[in-house]
Design a protein around this motif. Structure first.
Motif, PDB file in Angstrom:
ATOM      1  N   LEU A 145       0.759  -1.146  -0.250  1.00  0.00           N
ATOM      2  CA  LEU A 145       0.003  -0.117  -0.048  1.00  0.00           C
ATOM      3  C   LEU A 145       0.751   1.330  -0.129  1.00  0.00           C
ATOM      4  N   GLY A 146       1.994   1.288   0.914  1.00  0.00           N
ATOM      5  CA  GLY A 146       2.823   2.437   0.621  1.00  0.00           C
ATOM      6  C   GLY A 146       3.584   2.711  -0.455  1.00  0.00           C
ATOM      7  N   ALA A 147       3.982   1.552  -1.190  1.00  0.00           N
ATOM      8  CA  ALA A 147       4.695   1.408  -2.568  1.00  0.00           C
ATOM      9  C   ALA A 147       3.747   2.258  -3.476  1.00  0.00           C
ATOM     10  N   LEU A 148       2.373   1.568  -3.364  1.00  0.00           N
ATOM     11  CA  LEU A 148       1.300   2.160  -4.308  1.00  0.00           C
ATOM     12  C   LEU A 148       1.077   3.530  -4.034  1.00  0.00           C
ATOM     13  N   ASN A 149       1.096   4.095  -3.065  1.00  0.00           N
ATOM     14  CA  ASN A 149       0.809   5.435  -2.663  1.00  0.00           C
ATOM     15  C   ASN A 149       1.936   6.483  -3.431  1.00  0.00           C
ATOM     16  N   GLY A 150       3.324   5.682  -3.182  1.00  0.00           N
ATOM     17  CA  GLY A 150       4.485   6.681  -3.786  1.00  0.00           C
ATOM     18  C   GLY A 150       4.242   6.347  -5.424  1.00  0.00           C
ATOM     19  N   TRP A 151       4.042   5.341  -5.835  1.00  0.00           N
ATOM     20  CA  TRP A 151       3.969   5.167  -7.238  1.00  0.00           C
ATOM     21  C   TRP A 151       3.009   5.931  -8.182  1.00  0.00           C
ATOM     22  N   THR A 152       1.924   6.110  -7.396  1.00  0.00           N
ATOM     23  CA  THR A 152       0.682   6.498  -7.905  1.00  0.00           C
ATOM     24  C   THR A 152       1.046   8.053  -8.124  1.00  0.00           C
ATOM     25  N   LEU A 153       1.677   8.607  -7.080  1.00  0.00           N
ATOM     26  CA  LEU A 153       1.876  10.247  -7.552  1.00  0.00           C
ATOM     27  C   LEU A 153       3.069  10.251  -8.428  1.00  0.00           C
ATOM     28  N   LEU A 154       4.047   9.409  -8.442  1.00  0.00           N
ATOM     29  CA  LEU A 154       4.908   9.361  -9.444  1.00  0.00           C
ATOM     30  C   LEU A 154       4.672   9.306 -10.920  1.00  0.00           C
ATOM     31  N   SER A 155       3.753   8.439 -11.024  1.00  0.00           N
ATOM     32  CA  SER A 155       2.943   8.311 -12.098  1.00  0.00           C
ATOM     33  C   SER A 155       2.221   9.247 -12.816  1.00  0.00           C
ATOM     34  N   ALA A 156       1.765  10.339 -11.998  1.00  0.00           N
ATOM     35  CA  ALA A 156       1.184  11.398 -12.616  1.00  0.00           C
ATOM     36  C   ALA A 156       1.975  12.501 -12.649  1.00  0.00           C
ATOM     37  N   GLN A 157       3.260  12.695 -11.988  1.00  0.00           N
ATOM     38  CA  GLN A 157       4.230  13.687 -11.997  1.00  0.00           C
ATOM     39  C   GLN A 157       4.757  13.915 -13.445  1.00  0.00           C
ATOM     40  N   THR A 158       5.091  12.760 -14.081  1.00  0.00           N
ATOM     41  CA  THR A 158       6.009  12.832 -15.247  1.00  0.00           C
ATOM     42  C   THR A 158       4.840  13.284 -16.269  1.00  0.00           C
ATOM     43  N   PRO A 159       3.716  12.771 -16.681  1.00  0.00           N
ATOM     44  CA  PRO A 159       2.795  13.478 -17.592  1.00  0.00           C
ATOM     45  C   PRO A 159       2.495  14.760 -17.352  1.00  0.00           C
ATOM     46  N   TYR A 160       2.383  15.074 -16.077  1.00  0.00           N
ATOM     47  CA  TYR A 160       2.212  16.678 -15.637  1.00  0.00           C
ATOM     48  C   TYR A 160       3.128  17.507 -16.309  1.00  0.00           C
ATOM     49  N   ALA A 161       4.473  16.960 -15.985  1.00  0.00           N
ATOM     50  CA  ALA A 161       5.623  17.790 -16.373  1.00  0.00           C
ATOM     51  C   ALA A 161       5.669  17.890 -18.049  1.00  0.00           C
ATOM     52  N   ALA A 162       5.260  16.690 -18.595  1.00  0.00           N
ATOM     53  CA  ALA A 162       5.302  16.881 -20.084  1.00  0.00           C
ATOM     54  C   ALA A 162       4.126  17.848 -20.675  1.00  0.00           C
ATOM     55  N   ALA A 163       3.157  17.600 -20.018  1.00  0.00           N
ATOM     56  CA  ALA A 163       1.771  18.324 -20.456  1.00  0.00           C
ATOM     57  C   ALA A 163       1.950  19.708 -20.589  1.00  0.00           C
ATOM     58  N   LYS A 164       2.546  20.336 -19.433  1.00  0.00           N
ATOM     59  CA  LYS A 164       3.084  21.739 -19.315  1.00  0.00           C
ATOM     60  C   LYS A 164       3.819  22.353 -20.463  1.00  0.00           C
TER      61      LYS A 164
END
Length: 430
Positions: free
Chosen positions: A277-296
């Protein structure tokens, strides 16, 4: 920095630690040597990410570094492959967590659809924590890291007092050459070391990233490596080799060998669920950060740029939907082999941003940009970058032909997406 360090450790130490000893036992104790080689490579990567974060302390990690060095297309490839790695890894962790949930709640394992529902629940709970804001993400990560380390350290350190060398088995348990056995056992361990880039990817949310990202990355990697090495060594010495090779829950067997009885299975199952659950918590954030930066930068669809309470909400929702679809497919198909092949693909897809990041560091060091390169550290940084690049190439080779083949298909699937986004960007600037 403590939260960033926990993010790195939490993402590296997911569910893999509870399965690794049995996975590498067929190769013999030479797999412990493979752990050492992988750890050195992971630390080299961690140091490279720390140096890059000093110069480019923005959210996005490998995407930012590849784009700064080689342009939009390289940046897109880094973002695309990292994104694939993230949501496929999330599906893998969720399905693995269900195996331990069945120990705690046997009814979960009664039917494949009840297992599928449990896996979906395990994915959506961390997603909801992410949608609540980055403060909740950090709090959940800190609690999960602390809770899971108690039973892990019980085996990793306490197990050494019950260590029996007679249980170790042969140094090489296969007929391969030492180099072949080392490479083959390392291939089983690659997935478990993904996450060294975690703090770099979230650099925009880390306080004083130029100073703290590098430290958090190295400390998190060293902490995870110590737990991996000690934990696996203890299990090797607690469980007889022939039993360990066939074990489905090696840490459970290790605790039972230490104290007797069967209560250890429940404790380890709880620790495994908390860990994942802890790993999923962190990976969920990371998986959203990269496309966010690319979308900007106009390289991902615009909705991925939406951010609320410090979290890229579109990235979180789309990522969990894709991971959920993959999970449903896995249980519908009823084939373990299909899902395992997808997990191996993540090992390949993760190396693409690693290779681009280390190449970006080499390009930066050789480009003559004196304002960004500390001359006194030039030789050391160059040696680390070359070592990390070679390590990443070794990861590609260790993934296997099938995983590389399928991973390349995933990679090329992103090319039309880039073509559409590049065309829109060109029209907007015309």
């Amino acid at each position: 920095m403590p939260i960033a360090t926990c993010l790195v450790m939490g993402n590296i130490i997911g569910g893999g630690i509870f399965l690794l000893p049995a996975s590498v036992a067929p190769f013999g104790t030479i797999s412990l040597l493979a752990f050492g080689v992988l750890t050195l490579g992971a630390i080299a990567l961690a140091l490279v990410f720390g140096r890059l974060a000093e110069r480019l302390p923005q959210t996005g990690g490998p995407y930012v570094y590849a784009r700064a060095a080689f342009g939009d297309f390289a940046g897109f490839l880094a973002a695309w492959t990292y994104w694939i790695t993230s949501w496929v890894s999330n599906a893998a962790l969720a399905v693995a967590a269900v195996g331990y949930l069945t120990v705690l709640f046997p009814a979960v394992g009664a039917h494949r659809w009840s297992m599928c529902l449990a896996a979906l629940t395990v994915q959506w709970l961390p997603a909801l924590a992410n949608l609540a804001g980055t403060r909740w993400v950090g709090a959940v990560q800190l609690v999960a890291t602390v809770l899971k380390f108690a039973p892990l350290m019980l085996v990793a350190i306490g197990g050494l007092f019950f260590f029996d060398p007679a249980n170790l088995g042969p140094f090489q348990a296969t007929g391969q050459s030492p180099a072949g056995a080392l490479s083959a056992s390392a291939a089983m361990l690659l997935f478990s070391y993904l996450g060294v880039e975690s703090a770099a990817v979230s650099a925009g949310e880390v306080r004083d990233p130029a100073r703290n990202v590098g430290r958090a990355t190295v400390l998190g990697t060293l902490g995870a490596a110590a737990v991996y090495l000690l934990g696996t060594l203890s299990v090797f010495g607690l469980v007889a080799h022939d039993k360990l090779v066939a074990s489905q829950a090696p840490f459970t067997d290790a605790v039972n060998a230490m104290f007797g009885g069967t209560w250890g299975g429940t404790v380890v199952a709880c620790a495994a669920v908390v860990s994942m659950l802890g790993a999923l918590n962190g990976w969920t954030l990371l998986s959203a950060q990269t496309p966010y930066a690319a979308a900007k930068d106009g390289l991902f669809p615009r909705p991925f740029e939406t951010k609320r309470r410090g979290v890229p909400v579109t990235g979180v929702v789309v990522t969990v939907l894709l991971a959920s679809a993959l999970t449903v497919y896995n249980y519908t198909a009823g084939s373990q082999g299909v899902f395992e092949s997808l997990v191996l693909i993540t090992t390949f897809t993760a190396t693409v941003p690693y290779l681009l990041s280390t190449a970006a560091q080499i390009q930066l060091l050789l480009s003559g940009r004196s304002e960004q390169v500390h001359r006194g550290r030039l030789v050391r940084d160059a040696a680390l970058a070359v070592l990390a690049f070679g390590f990443s190439m070794w990861l590609v080779a260790g993934s296997g032909y099938a995983a590389v083949y399928q991973g390349v298909l995933f990679l090329f699937a992103g090319v039309p997406v880039y073509a559409v986004m590049a065309a829109r960007k060109a029209r907007a600037t015309a």
